[in-house]
Design an enzyme around this catalytic site. Structure first.
Site, PDB file in Angstrom:
ATOM      1  N   TYR A 163     104.253  63.569  66.462  1.00  0.00           N
ATOM      2  CA  TYR A 163     104.293  64.016  67.899  1.00  0.00           C
ATOM      3  C   TYR A 163     103.052  64.624  68.236  1.00  0.00           C
ATOM      4  O   TYR A 163     102.385  64.782  69.350  1.00  0.00           O
ATOM      5  CB  TYR A 163     105.336  64.901  67.957  1.00  0.00           C
ATOM      6  N   ARG A 197     105.862  48.142  51.628  1.00  0.00           N
ATOM      7  CA  ARG A 197     104.614  48.606  52.132  1.00  0.00           C
ATOM      8  C   ARG A 197     103.655  49.081  50.732  1.00  0.00           C
ATOM      9  O   ARG A 197     104.114  49.062  49.372  1.00  0.00           O
ATOM     10  CB  ARG A 197     104.728  49.738  52.893  1.00  0.00           C
ATOM     11  N   ARG A 198     102.508  49.507  51.217  1.00  0.00           N
ATOM     12  CA  ARG A 198     101.532  49.949  50.205  1.00  0.00           C
ATOM     13  C   ARG A 198     101.357  49.308  48.950  1.00  0.00           C
ATOM     14  O   ARG A 198     100.952  49.657  47.921  1.00  0.00           O
ATOM     15  CB  ARG A 198     102.152  51.361  49.575  1.00  0.00           C
ATOM     16  N   HIS A 212     105.618  49.504  61.898  1.00  0.00           N
ATOM     17  CA  HIS A 212     106.361  50.479  63.038  1.00  0.00           C
ATOM     18  C   HIS A 212     105.194  51.467  63.821  1.00  0.00           C
ATOM     19  O   HIS A 212     104.758  51.289  64.641  1.00  0.00           O
ATOM     20  CB  HIS A 212     107.383  50.923  62.622  1.00  0.00           C
ATOM     21  N   PHE A 213     104.322  51.909  62.506  1.00  0.00           N
ATOM     22  CA  PHE A 213     103.517  53.079  62.971  1.00  0.00           C
ATOM     23  C   PHE A 213     102.221  52.533  63.299  1.00  0.00           C
ATOM     24  O   PHE A 213     101.489  53.336  64.166  1.00  0.00           O
ATOM     25  CB  PHE A 213     103.467  54.066  61.934  1.00  0.00           C
ATOM     26  N   HIS A 214     101.871  51.170  63.263  1.00  0.00           N
ATOM     27  CA  HIS A 214     100.785  50.725  63.834  1.00  0.00           C
ATOM     28  C   HIS A 214     101.099  50.410  65.504  1.00  0.00           C
ATOM     29  O   HIS A 214     100.138  50.602  66.229  1.00  0.00           O
ATOM     30  CB  HIS A 214     100.364  49.402  63.199  1.00  0.00           C
ATOM     31  N   HIS A 245     106.397  64.651  59.827  1.00  0.00           N
ATOM     32  CA  HIS A 245     106.965  64.015  61.041  1.00  0.00           C
ATOM     33  C   HIS A 245     106.440  64.566  62.547  1.00  0.00           C
ATOM     34  O   HIS A 245     105.997  63.726  63.311  1.00  0.00           O
ATOM     35  CB  HIS A 245     108.415  63.836  61.303  1.00  0.00           C
TER      36      HIS A 245
END
Lengths: 162, 44, 550
Positions: free
Chosen positions: C230, C440-441, C377-379, C226
């Protein structure tokens, strides 16, 4: 001197920070109530098993449903490359089923569609959650963690009979 | 300097961020409602 | 406030340029696979045609994740932060050779990991969860990349420390302070994956030990996993705080809150990894809940950043003649592609934040875990806020380090808007189909359980992904052609280092003191992770032999 080195915060920004904190605290309260009052919980450690032998003896040697008392079931599910055992299960409506899921090889995922049952399946560990079925229908359980070439085809179905 | 900032009131900023917060509550809330509608995961 | 007119030396410019070169080279390969995955979801599977070179969807997905999320980011970040430290402190790196050793260690690591990846010997995705076993060279290569980034960090610490010694009582320049905080956070965070690889995965893949403990490996991995987010995000924030204000013709709205946000990220980025393990069987629910609360608290410095950045923009936009509640948005310099990229990335990031908060919300994760929602989300975070900010930075950084003008602003605008448009379509579809239960994946074209109602959304995944591909390749070709253009049009570019509204000297001293923040970080880490680490390590069972399953 004190005013010179004190932190400069615009009044609007101060309000924004307060709004943010109130928002986060409210969400924290909401998930706590859902978790600790309504019983929508995440898994906790159940037991450790040896992935090399877990399919040879004990409950996962004969995976499937066991009726404990009328309407109460245990489901022992073995995840392996690339299938779940058993592939199909049938319970009556209103059944309360406690799932015990483990893997004998690599990591898998177990997500029972349309329900809150969605866990990581880790070799050596047992993923345990309990779900009650109030609506009849066919619920697919699919593998949600990449587990090798046949991953996309790895699924099973739970029938809830009216 | 700070006097400068006192003349400037970031009202547009606040408006954008409030729209953001409302969107956040709406979208987060809709997922949360899905969670609630699917019932408990632990039989006590 | 004195004006900072420092210019990097030719050697330093070259050094930063090499970082960007490797970053973009990795991106150019990693980005090839994006549309292949997206189109597969829409029912057009091109992987069979690539079989002579790339064996499977999963090999492509692994290359996509490793090269984009790990290599593009890490190489760009170390290069950009080197520039930010030098410029901020108005001095070169104290030990440039140390930084060079770090950088070339990263390059050696990249090559070492790339070989098994390209040979389909490490198709384990970028999270490489054991006991799926990759070739040892993959783990070794990743380790070298991380160690190289540490060494580059040490180079920055020495430079920073030397400046502090010579400037007692002077507030550290924000650009340098933010950079060094980012590298220190990264140093602490990567201990998790370093221990995972060195004590478990490397000896196991070399055949020195029989098996591994997959649950403990996950705990180590997410200790790093995680804060990795950041590590990507803070350099983008640094650009928004320290460079973007100048680019829009304004000043940073609040210097002290910018610093406060960076310190909070140091304090809170690491002790919350269990929020990636909410549905893991081997972590007690109570510890997961604690990490949920800590994750909520790290949302706060991002909310502060949102205010500071938007207020900076508003003030600048008003100074440029913007009227009314939102008129200042239109008067921002949208004709500058570097600004546009960062603004568009920031807009997408609002939605990335919302999705992230849902993921992080403890039991809400039961609805979302390992669904298509997560890459959706992470895109919006790493591939939007971060990548678009990095794109924006390169529009001035590449001209600065090469001395060559960006050959086409128009192409840069096309790259920005295509990427943004494709991302809106792609990420929205991924979120929706994930909520409906799509994993996903997974090459969904091969999945037998796909209901008809997903198909419209899956089509949008393919359309969005294809548009993004054209956007990112416009960007890559633009940079390549700029770098290799003749020096005909010399660039007159300076580093757009911004000033703050307030003299940083008025920022309180506690926002310039390392010791209390570092002590706090370690204490919080011990509280949040100590008991579980002791428990999981003392109960270690290396009984999962695993192997190659692709």
């Amino acid at each position: 001197m004190t005013s010179k080195s004190s932190m400069h915060i615009d009044p609007y920004e101060r309000n924004w920070i307060i709004i943010s904190i109130v928002l986060l605290v409210s969400f924290a309260v909401a998930i706590s109530v859902a978790g600790f009052a309504f019983g929508i919980q995440v898994p906790s450690p159940e037991q450790r098993v040896d992935p090399r032998t877990v399919a040879d003896s004990g409950p996962w040697a004969d995976p499937g449903l066991r009726e404990l008392s009328p309407g109460k079931y245990e489901a022992y599910i073995l995840a392996q490359t690339w299938s779940f055992l058993p592939r199909e299960m049938t319970v009556p409506i209103g059944a309360e089923v406690t799932f015990y899921i483990t893997s004998k090889d690599v990591q898998h995922g177990f997500k029972l569609q349309e329900t809150n049952l969605n866990v990581q399946v880790v070799p050596g560990q047992v993923s345990k959650l309990t779900v009650t079925f109030d609506r009849p229908g066919d619920y697919d359980y699919i593998c949600t963690e990449y587990c090798g070439s046949g991953h996309a085809a790895m699924f099973g179905t739970l029938h809830v009979e009216p | 300097m700070s006097e400068n900032n006192q003349e400037f009131k970031p009202k547009g900023t606040m408006a954008i961020l409030l729209i953001f917060v409302l969107t956040l509550i709406l979208l987060w809330g809709s997922v949360f409602l899905i969670l609630l509608s699917r019932g408990m995961t632990v039989g006590v | 406030m004195s004006t900072n007119t420092y210019e990097l030396s030719a050697a330093e410019k070259k050094f930063v340029g090499w970082h960007v070169f490797f970053a973009v080279a990795a991106l150019s390969v990693g980005a090839l696979f994006g549309p292949l995955q997206a189109l597969e979801h829409s029912g057009l599977d091109l992987y069979p045609y690539l079989k002579p070179v790339f064996k499977s969807y999963y090999q492509g997905l692994t290359l996509h994740g490793v090269l984009n999320a790990l290599v593009w980011t890490t190489f760009f970040i170390t290069g950009f932060l080197t520039l930010a430290v030098s410029k901020g402190l108005e001095r070169p790196m104290k030990y440039p050779k140390l930084n060079a050793v770090g950088f070339w260690t990263m390059v050696v690591g990249l090559v070492t990991a790339a070989i098994p990846l390209l040979l389909d010997e490490a198709s384990v995705l970028y999270t490489f969860y054991p006991p799926m076993k990759a070739n040892w060279a993959f783990y070794l290569g990743l380790t070298l990349v991380v160690v190289g980034s540490w060494i580059e960090g040490y180079g920055m610490y020495y430079t920073f420390a030397a400046w502090r010694k010579e400037n007692p009582g002077v507030r550290s320049p924000l650009a340098a302070l933010g950079s060094v905080i980012t590298m220190v956070m990264w140093q602490i965070a990567t201990l998790g994956v370093a221990v995972e690889i060195l004590t478990m995965l490397l000896p196991w893949s070399l055949g020195l030990i029989e098996g591994t403990d997959p649950q403990l490996a996950r705990t180590y991995f997410w200790f790093t996993g995680h804060p990795l987010v950041y590590f990507w995000l803070l350099p983008a924030y640094l650009s928004w705080y320290s460079f973007l204000p100048k680019q829009v013709g304004g000043k940073l709205f609040s210097d002290s809150l910018a610093r406060f946000a960076f310190w909070l990220f140091l304090l809170l980025s690491v002790p919350l990894g269990f929020h990636h393990q909410y549905v893991d069987p081997g972590v007690p629910a109570g510890w997961k809940f604690l990490h949920a609360i800590l994750t909520y608290s790290v949302f706060l410095p991002s909310m502060m950043t949102a205010f500071t950045v938007v207020a900076t923009l508003e003030k600048a936009g008003r100074a440029r003649g913007g009227k009314g509640l939102f008129g200042w948005l239109r008067t921002l310099p949208w004709n500058n592609p570097s600004v546009t990229a960062q603004l568009l990335g920031g807009i997408l990031f609002f939605f990335g934040g919302i999705g992230g908060l849902a993921n992080a919300s403890y039991n809400v994760n039961l609805v979302l875990h390992n669904t298509a929602w997560v890459p959706g989300h992470f895109h919006l975070t790493v591939a939007s806020a971060v990548t678009m900010s990095f794109m924006g930075i390169t529009y001035w950084l590449v001209p600065y380090v090469t001395g060559k003008k960006l050959i086409s602003d128009k192409a840069a605008h096309w790259a920005n808007w295509l990427w943004f448009t494709g991302m809106v379509i792609f990420s929205n579809a991924m979120h929706v189909v994930g909520l409906l239960g799509a994993p996903r994946r997974t090459p969904l074209g091969l999945a037998p359980y796909i209901p008809e109602e997903w198909s419209g959304h899956l089509l949008r995944v393919g359309i969005g992904g294809t548009i993004m591909f054209f956007g990112i390749y416009t960007y890559i070709i633009l940079l390549a052609r700029t770098a290799w253009s003749k020096k005909a049009e010399a660039a007159d570019v300076e580093i757009p280092l911004a000033q703050a509204e307030q003299d940083p000297q008025n920022t309180p001293e506690w926002l310039d003191k390392w010791v209390p923040w570092l002590v706090g970080t370690v204490v919080l880490l011990i509280v949040a992770y100590g008991p579980q680490l002791i428990d999981q390590i003392s109960n270690i069972s290396l009984n999962a032999p695993g192997g190659r399953v692709w």
